[in-house]
Design a protein around this motif. Structure first.
Motif, PDB file in Angstrom:
ATOM      1  N   LYS A  91       0.907  -0.810  -0.129  1.00 40.32           N
ATOM      2  CA  LYS A  91      -0.149   0.437  -0.072  1.00 40.32           C
ATOM      3  C   LYS A  91       0.715   1.129   0.106  1.00 40.32           C
ATOM      4  N   TYR A  92       1.952   1.093   0.641  1.00 43.54           N
ATOM      5  CA  TYR A  92       2.816   2.470   1.016  1.00 43.54           C
ATOM      6  C   TYR A  92       3.612   3.071  -0.077  1.00 43.54           C
ATOM      7  N   LEU A  93       3.121   2.149  -1.763  1.00 42.21           N
ATOM      8  CA  LEU A  93       3.757   2.391  -3.479  1.00 42.21           C
ATOM      9  C   LEU A  93       2.284   3.840  -3.390  1.00 42.21           C
ATOM     10  N   LEU A  94       1.168   3.583  -3.244  1.00 41.49           N
ATOM     11  CA  LEU A  94      -0.015   4.561  -3.205  1.00 41.49           C
ATOM     12  C   LEU A  94       0.181   5.611  -2.076  1.00 41.49           C
ATOM     13  N   THR A  95       0.826   5.699  -1.265  1.00 42.42           N
ATOM     14  CA  THR A  95       0.952   6.469  -0.437  1.00 42.42           C
ATOM     15  C   THR A  95       1.690   7.291   0.042  1.00 42.42           C
ATOM     16  N   GLU A  96       3.082   6.866  -0.495  1.00 42.30           N
ATOM     17  CA  GLU A  96       4.472   7.145   0.655  1.00 42.30           C
ATOM     18  C   GLU A  96       4.969   8.027  -0.607  1.00 42.30           C
ATOM     19  N   GLU A  97       5.356   8.924  -0.320  1.00 40.99           N
ATOM     20  CA  GLU A  97       5.633  10.202  -1.462  1.00 40.99           C
ATOM     21  C   GLU A  97       6.663   9.874  -1.857  1.00 40.99           C
ATOM     22  N   SER A  98       7.953   9.557  -2.119  1.00 39.93           N
ATOM     23  CA  SER A  98       9.188   9.854  -2.673  1.00 39.93           C
ATOM     24  C   SER A  98       8.670   8.390  -3.165  1.00 39.93           C
TER      25      SER A  98
END
Length: 744
Positions: free
Chosen positions: A35-42
């Motif tokens: 899920k971090y692929l869609l929410t983590e900015e970098s």
């Protein structure tokens, strides 16, 4: 999946770099771990700025220096909304006599006022311009030309271009450009002709063209003239395009700005019908906006711009649509053409979209160095732009023409508008014609000396550049009269149409507009199934039909809103509310519209009175204030959770339905000026993809009354002709938002 989860971050990042945007987004939705692929900015920044860096969402994130995660989700939701025909907004925007929708800004006229509303930015106010006041400000000596027709031509970068043509025997036409920020008049230019006039501009340059020059062959040719806003001067000489064939903008020819260049594109080869011909080509030219001169002109070659072979079958030209489209991933400009063909003699016609790269000949290094030293065309240097320019007279490669060198066969072999010697040169007799490049068929015996056949060996059509639509074998098709808006979105490989689809049980055939979407998506990789190469990747079949079936998965055609029960008492009242919104009972018929990459606007209603303006948006960030949350059940959007809000999925009884079942006109409090309505709404013109119905308004400059509304000072002495008002859609209050967040 365990293998992917256990991979180091650096390895997973390398995998993401080598997959498409859609695959990266779907990976982020596959499980909580990703899920971090869609929410983590970098990591979102890496995906957005490498895979869709030329999309509006990526450019906006780059401008503000952040918000890449939100931009990623916006791109995905927009593509999904288009591919599934599930919009985020449907609303009645206003009522108009005529309109133009360009760059996300709606420009529409009502009585003697021009109103401008930025729909892409969800504006709450609209700029209102008094047309008589504007003309009085721009034309100080308007005198006997106080009655005429006002038309909006183009909008971009807060600059509006208009045309005013006075009535009477001594009719005069002016091109007027104004800056909406400063309310300053930038251009007032008297026109020699307005035949098929078009305007393209950005914040630095303006170019307009007319189909008005008569060539020595008796055919009309395009003439273009440019203006520099910085120097406030017109370029010295007009630009003549004697060999650019085609007169219908958006069908046979189109003009656009792209990355500091002016582009002209045609899908026609000759002004005359060639009785004996084999091949059709695209013809494209470009030149720098700051230097419209012959030395800097680039022109495509036939061998690189193959369009089709005539033996592929006849074309229904009424369906042909031609435009230039920027790829969201690479930023390259591509040709997108829709053709309805009886392909290879089929008994069924089929609409197909073709995408073609524009390839210009590479310049030699010496030429590049020479061109870099050239000055721009200005009022002090007339030698670079001659009125006898014949840009399209570059000779063709020997492999693309059957004529001898003396015949100078070009993209338009019958064009002779320049002062070149080809004006008087005729083709040699058929027995002297070089036919070595033509197919060896008996038809060659019928060639005459004035024939100009074209032929090359056709390259293989690539399945990724070919998207066939429904041929009517499995699902019904719609006639041209029932297909009100026809568009194609390359970002998600989707046909999206607005069609009139009356209920089968309605013997009156009353208007029932719906969205119709046909999309495709890449299937799994192609691999060898047996032999020593089993499991290895393989290329698709050389047969186009087989390759399309192998490479793509094509779902059923989608319609929105969903089907209605023929029995009125059994219909879903929430779905019926959408149908009434899209088809207002008091404003039916005469549907015209246009669409861009994230929305569409259309008008409906009688042509002799103001028509209703309906707006449909597929961008989740467009949230018009005051819209109601739709209370019916609908499909869930892409993503879940607070960071990936999709479509509304709940059912709220207190939010259902419209306030009343009757569609009533808005209180037209500003309609106080008498306007000649003769012929209003009947004259429409197509101008590429941005304007199907042009802003035409008959005005009387001296018929002035007190202006109403909340005025805002806009400059010294100018607050009497331009002011801001609350957007009309807020007073109408008819519309729905289908996202999860409540608006208003």
């Amino acid at each position: 999946m365990f293998g992917l989860i256990s991979l180091p971050y650096e390895v997973l990042s390398n995998i993401i770099d080598n997959i498409s945007f859609d695959d990266a987004f779907n990976l982020g939705r596959s499980c909580k771990h990703f899920k971090y692929l869609l929410t983590e900015e970098s990591i979102s920044k890496t995906i957005v700025q490498t895979k869709v860096r030329y999309s509006n969402e990526a450019l906006a994130a780059m401008t503000v220096g952040g918000g890449n995660a939100r931009a990623l989700r916006r791109v995905a939701k927009r593509r999904d909304a288009l591919a599934t025909a599930n919009p985020f907004v449907v609303a009645t925007i206003g009522f108009c006599d005529a309109y133009l929708y360009c760059k996300g800004v709606l420009c529409y006229t009502l009585d003697d006022k021009l109103r401008l509303l930025n729909l892409h930015h969800s504006a709450q106010d609209e700029l209102v311009i008094s047309i008589p006041g504007l003309l009085t400000q721009a034309l100080s000596e308007i005198g006997d030309h106080s009655r005429g027709v006002f038309q909006v031509l183009h909008y971009s970068d807060r600059i509006l271009s208009c045309l005013y043509k006075s009535s009477g025997p001594d009719s005069i036409a002016w091109l007027i450009a104004l800056h909406l920020g400063t309310r300053g008049i930038l251009i007032v230019h008297e026109l020699e002709s307005i035949d098929k006039i078009f305007v393209r501009h950005n914040k630095q340059y303006l170019y307009y063209g007319t189909h008005s020059e008569i060539g020595t062959d008796g055919n009309r040719k395009w003439v273009i003239q440019g203006y520099d806003f910085k120097t406030r001067k017109w370029f010295d000489q007009k630009i003549h395009l004697p060999d650019m064939v085609g007169s219908e903008i958006g069908s046979t020819i189109c003009f656009e700005f792209h990355k500091d260049y002016f582009y002209a594109l045609s899908n026609q080869t000759s002004f005359e019908v060639e009785e004996i011909d084999w091949t059709s080509f695209y013809h494209c030219i470009r030149f720098p906006l700051n230097s419209p001169c012959k030395a800097l002109l680039e022109k495509t070659e036939n061998k690189s711009m193959w369009r089709r072979q005539h033996q592929e079958g006849p074309i229904d030209d009424r369906w042909t649509n031609l435009r230039l489209d920027e790829d969201e991933s690479s930023g390259r400009l591509r040709i997108v053409e829709a053709r309805k063909e009886w392909y290879l003699g089929s008994s069924r016609s089929q609409r197909t979209y073709y995408t073609t790269d524009i390839i210009f000949p590479k310049l030699e290094k010496d030429d590049e160095l020479h061109l870099n030293d050239l000055p721009t065309a200005s009022s002090s240097d007339a030698s670079l732009a001659s009125p006898s320019i014949s840009w399209a007279h570059a000779s063709q490669p020997a492999s693309t023409s059957a004529s001898s060198s003396s015949s100078a066969s070009t993209a338009s072999s019958s064009s002779t508008a320049s002062t070149d010697t080809s004006n008087t040169t005729t083709s040699p007799p058929s027995q002297d014609m070089d036919t070595s490049e033509l197919p060896n068929v008996p038809l060659l015996r019928l060639l005459r000396k004035d024939d100009h056949p074209h032929h090359i060996k056709p390259p293989a059509r690539l399945p990724q550049n070919t998207h066939p639509g429904n041929d009517g074998s499995s699902q019904p098709t719609f006639t041209l009269a029932k297909s009100r808006i026809r568009t194609y979105h390359t970002s998600c490989s989707t046909f999206l149409d607005l069609v009139d689809d009356p209920l089968p049980t309605d013997w009156q055939g009353r208007q029932r507009l719906r969205l119709r979407a046909g999309s495709r998506s890449l299937g799994p990789p192609l691999v060898y199934m047996n032999g020593h190469k089993q499991g290895l990747l393989r290329p698709p079949s050389s047969d186009l039909d087989i390759a399309l079936a192998e490479m793509y998965r094509v779902p059923e055609i989608t319609y929105w809103p969903s089907s209605q029960n023929p029995e009125p008492s059994l219909r879903n009242k929430h779905v019926d509310a959408i149908y009434r919104l899209m088809n207002p009972p008091s404003h039916l018929g005469n549907v015209e519209g246009t669409a861009d990459e994230r929305s569409m606007v259309y008008v409906t209603g009688a042509s002799n009175e103001p028509q209703a303006l309906i707006f449909i948006a597929f961008d989740p960030s467009i949230k018009l204030v005051g819209l109601k949350r739709w209370g019916g059940l609908c499909q869930k959007g892409v993503g879940e959770g607070p960071h990936i809000d999709g479509r509304a999925t709940g059912y709220a009884t207190e939010e259902t339905g419209l306030k009343g079942d009757t569609y009533v006109d808005v209180d037209e409090r500003d309609r106080t000026v008498t306007v000649d309505r003769k012929g209003k709404g009947k004259e429409r013109a197509r101008c590429s993809d941005v304007a199907v119905m042009q802003c035409l308004e008959t005005v009387d400059v001296h018929d002035r009354v007190a202006l109403t509304g909340s005025k805002v000072g806009v400059g010294l002495g100018r607050n009497t002709w331009a002011w801001k008002e609350r957007a009309m859609y807020q007073d109408i209050n008819l519309g729905y938002y289908f996202g999860m967040e409540r608006v208003g």
